[in-house]
Motif scaffolding. Structure first.
Motif, PDB file in Angstrom:
ATOM      1  N   UNK A  82       0.854  -1.180   0.000  1.00 24.94           N
ATOM      2  CA  UNK A  82       0.000   0.000   0.000  1.00 24.94           C
ATOM      3  C   UNK A  82       0.894   1.236   0.000  1.00 24.94           C
ATOM      4  N   UNK A  83       0.471   2.217  -0.723  1.00 22.96           N
ATOM      5  CA  UNK A  83       1.235   3.468  -0.811  1.00 22.96           C
ATOM      6  C   UNK A  83       1.209   4.166   0.547  1.00 22.96           C
ATOM      7  N   UNK A  84       2.344   4.712   1.005  1.00 22.06           N
ATOM      8  CA  UNK A  84       2.408   5.332   2.332  1.00 22.06           C
ATOM      9  C   UNK A  84       1.394   6.457   2.543  1.00 22.06           C
ATOM     10  N   UNK A  85       1.128   7.234   1.519  1.00 22.82           N
ATOM     11  CA  UNK A  85       0.183   8.337   1.683  1.00 22.82           C
ATOM     12  C   UNK A  85      -1.247   7.817   1.846  1.00 22.82           C
ATOM     13  N   UNK A  86      -1.584   6.743   1.147  1.00 19.91           N
ATOM     14  CA  UNK A  86      -2.900   6.134   1.320  1.00 19.91           C
ATOM     15  C   UNK A  86      -3.035   5.554   2.730  1.00 19.91           C
ATOM     16  N   UNK A  87      -1.969   4.910   3.169  1.00 19.59           N
ATOM     17  CA  UNK A  87      -1.977   4.339   4.519  1.00 19.59           C
ATOM     18  C   UNK A  87      -2.164   5.443   5.563  1.00 19.59           C
ATOM     19  N   UNK A  88      -1.471   6.545   5.389  1.00 23.01           N
ATOM     20  CA  UNK A  88      -1.577   7.668   6.321  1.00 23.01           C
ATOM     21  C   UNK A  88      -2.987   8.263   6.302  1.00 23.01           C
TER      22      UNK A  88
END
Length: 62
Positions: free
Chosen positions: A1-7
């Motif tokens: 998962x992309x870090x920005x989506x996770x955040x």
């Protein structure tokens, strides 16, 4: 998962948890008078049961 989506998902979930905590705090604050009343009631029941219990036999001292 992309870090920005996770955040972003983390921020949404954190906001949901804060909202749930606020609701719980408000409900708990409204419940306090009943808690004291309930504890007092059960304490009176316990005292009544102790008074109604069969008395212990006394030991005679010669």
């Amino acid at each position: 998962m992309h870090p920005e989506n996770h955040l972003a998902l983390h921020r949404v979930r954190a906001a949901e948890l804060r909202a749930e905590a606020d609701v719980y705090r408000l409900a708990a604050a409204a419940r306090h008078p009943r808690d004291l009343r309930t504890r007092l009631g059960w304490a009176l029941v316990e005292v009544g049961l102790r008074l109604a219990a069969a008395p212990k036999t006394a030991v005679a001292i010669p």
